[in-house]
Scaffold this active site. Structure first.
Site, PDB file in Angstrom:
ATOM      1  N   HIS A 156      -7.894  -5.291  -0.058  1.00  0.00           N
ATOM      2  CA  HIS A 156      -6.646  -4.598   0.224  1.00  0.00           C
ATOM      3  C   HIS A 156      -6.037  -5.102   1.533  1.00  0.00           C
ATOM      4  O   HIS A 156      -6.711  -5.204   2.548  1.00  0.00           O
ATOM      5  CB  HIS A 156      -6.939  -3.097   0.323  1.00  0.00           C
ATOM      6  CG  HIS A 156      -5.730  -2.226   0.339  1.00  0.00           C
ATOM      7  ND1 HIS A 156      -4.884  -2.099  -0.738  1.00  0.00           N
ATOM      8  CD2 HIS A 156      -5.217  -1.424   1.311  1.00  0.00           C
ATOM      9  CE1 HIS A 156      -3.916  -1.252  -0.439  1.00  0.00           C
ATOM     10  NE2 HIS A 156      -4.091  -0.834   0.802  1.00  0.00           N
ATOM     11  N   GLU A 165      -9.317  -5.218  -4.231  1.00  0.00           N
ATOM     12  CA  GLU A 165      -8.679  -4.144  -3.465  1.00  0.00           C
ATOM     13  C   GLU A 165      -9.681  -3.198  -2.801  1.00  0.00           C
ATOM     14  O   GLU A 165      -9.558  -2.842  -1.632  1.00  0.00           O
ATOM     15  CB  GLU A 165      -7.770  -3.317  -4.385  1.00  0.00           C
ATOM     16  CG  GLU A 165      -6.551  -4.032  -4.918  1.00  0.00           C
ATOM     17  CD  GLU A 165      -5.393  -4.052  -3.948  1.00  0.00           C
ATOM     18  OE1 GLU A 165      -5.552  -3.619  -2.798  1.00  0.00           O
ATOM     19  OE2 GLU A 165      -4.318  -4.524  -4.364  1.00  0.00           O
ATOM     20  N   SER A 195       0.856  -1.192   0.000  1.00  0.00           N
ATOM     21  CA  SER A 195       0.000   0.000   0.000  1.00  0.00           C
ATOM     22  C   SER A 195       0.895   1.247   0.000  1.00  0.00           C
ATOM     23  O   SER A 195       1.707   1.415  -0.900  1.00  0.00           O
ATOM     24  CB  SER A 195      -0.949  -0.043   1.193  1.00  0.00           C
ATOM     25  OG  SER A 195      -1.962   0.932   1.082  1.00  0.00           O
TER      26      SER A 195
END
Length: 515
Positions: free
Chosen positions: A419, A318, A195
């Site tokens: 995610h 995600e 990330s």
């Protein structure tokens, strides 16, 4: 090392860690002076040296940040601007006479959250086999690490840009000079992150001053296009100063503002910016034409990034996390997505913005309510990753993946492989306590197998630059413009040719991003 293998002499002074018979760990080692007082919003500098053995059995403070229930920072953490420390983990059997490749972890957290103290990042499961040494790095977050005040600096009150990136570079320099004493090989360093940490990795690959500090890179779910120009950075700085009540003419007073007040202004801007300007972040790396000379995607597409092997990928779902958290970080609703595209068209008139109908045609098999999340996933993560892989594969090996594995419960909740869900499998920390619901409906046996394969691939890549060598698993071929090989990571991994064919055609070749 001394006869006491938990005491190591660094370039700044000796440190004592712990050894449980399986792993030796040193926590909270200073790699920079406290970034406070005159060093607030300045580039980091090495710490003052010490002579007594420093205690390295406890984590240092975490960077100031809000308390988020889903992010477990670990027990007994303290928050403080004096947060520039790192941690080293090695197998107990590791010795300085047999140096191991090094993996340097940059944590994620939207550039305002996270820390190396998170139990999720406990490196024991990765180092116990003795393949690598792992270093985890704290860096400044939010306004402390990503606010660019350089436009307001004076001779009396100077400010630097891209502070968090500079923190990580100084940490990598620390690794180069010190890791051999811990049993690591400074000539075999892999930087990896997820990330925001993945975004730091892909940005560092284009930073000239980072050349030679790492030799391989892993970027998980990198928001590679969330890097903005100086004009946007200045507008954010102006908004920050207005919020905190300091006029540019009084910029010198900013270093006296209490930590808590800076943190609260950080969090307000963090929420306000993506709401008022969908698709943008308040805090992210900046193209300052100094440390960061150009937009990373432009550098990659020109073939000018550091020519190191790259393992890179995203998760299948995600955006589901951001919808679940009702976070404005990623535009998911049709109105927010249209507003984002309209503003990109205004700010980047030279781009060929694809028509909405052409984009949606690529999601014909996606249910209507899921189209927004699919578009958000691809504009924020997948397409930047594919565009980056296309460029970098011309100068270095690129291994592209998509993480599809989700437990039965996550599939039931329609979270899927969202995610950050790959992180427990990479670090081998699948269950985070009795309250962890991840495997409540089963899947732990399969999850352990997924984790074993991922760890083996990540470690093999760090050792040799090749993620293959996993028994009874498909060969993961490098990505190139011919067959565009990818690996789908799931209950059973699959080697796939041109996985993103339809998406590439729909989104086109222009990198869609804000300046």
């Amino acid at each position: 090392m001394t006869s006491d293998r938990t005491v190591v002499e660094t370039s700044n002074g000796p440190v004592r860690g712990t050894d449980d018979g399986r792993t030796r760990v040193w926590k909270g080692i200073r790699y920079a002076a406290p970034p406070i007082g005159e060093l607030r919003w300045r580039a980091p500098v090495p710490p003052e040296s010490w002579t007594d053995v420093a205690d390295a059995t406890r984590f240092g403070p975490v960077a100031p940040q809000p308390d988020i229930p889903v992010i477990d920072l670990g027990p007994d953490v303290t928050k403080d601007e004096d947060c520039l420390t790192l941690n080293v983990s090695v197998a107990s059997s590791t010795g300085a006479d047999d140096p191991k490749p090094v993996m340097v972890w940059i944590h994620g957290g939207a550039y305002i959250l996270g820390s190396t103290t998170q139990p999720l990042y406990d490196a024991a499961a990765m180092v116990e086999r003795g393949d690598v040494v792992i270093v985890t790095v704290n860096y400044r977050l939010g306004a402390f690490g990503f606010l660019d005040l350089s436009a307001f600096g004076t001779d009396e009150h100077p400010f630097d840009s891209n502070l968090a990136l500079r923190d990580v570079i100084l940490a990598l320099q620390w690794v180069r000079y010190n890791i051999a004493a811990f049993g690591g090989d400074p000539e075999q360093v892999t930087v990896f992150g997820e990330s925001a940490g993945g975004g730091m990795v892909t940005t560092l690959m284009t930073v000239p001053s980072a050349a030679g500090l790492f030799h391989r890179a892993i970027a998980q779910s990198s928001p590679a296009t969330s890097v903005y120009d100086g004009a946007r950075a200045r507008r954010i700085a102006e908004m920050f100063l207005d919020d905190i009540g300091i006029a540019p003419a009084d910029i010198g007073h900013l270093r006296d503002v209490p930590t808590d007040a800076v943190a609260k202004a950080t969090f307000r801007l963090f929420d306000d910016i993506p709401t008022s300007a969908p698709g943008t972040l308040a805090f992210a790396p900046v193209v300052d034409r100094d440390l960061v000379p150009d937009y990373p995607l432009e550098v990659f597409r020109a073939g000018n990034a550091h020519p190191v092997p790259l393992l890179i990928g995203t998760n299948k779902d995600e955006a589901a996390l951001f919808k679940l958290m009702k976070s404005p970080l990623i535009p998911i609703t049709p109105d927010a997505i249209r507003a984002m595209f309209a503003q990109i068209a205004v700010e980047r008139p030279e781009l060929a913005i694809p028509h909405e109908a052409d984009i949606l045609a690529a999601y014909a098999g996606v249910r209507r309510k899921g189209k927004g999340m699919a578009v958000a996933r691809d504009i924020g993560f997948r397409m930047p990753t594919v565009w980056l892989a296309e460029g970098h594969s011309a100068i270095a090996p690129v291994f592209l993946y998509r993480f599809d594995w989700a437990t039965p419960l996550f599939r039931l909740l329609r979270v899927g492989a969202t995610h950050a869900t790959e992180l427990p499998y990479v670090f081998g920390n699948l269950v985070s306590g009795r309250k962890d619901i991840t495997f409540k409906l089963g899947g732990l046996t399969e999850g352990k197998a997924v984790s074993a394969r991922m760890q083996r691939r990540w470690l093999n890549f760090a050792v040799s630059g090749d993620p293959n060598g996993v028994p009874n698993a498909p060969i993961w071929r490098p990505y190139d413009s011919g067959d565009r090989a990818s690996l789908v990571i799931d209950r059973n991994d699959r080697a796939v040719r041109d996985l993103d064919h339809d998406l590439r055609l729909a989104w086109g070749d222009d990198v869609l991003s804000f300046p």
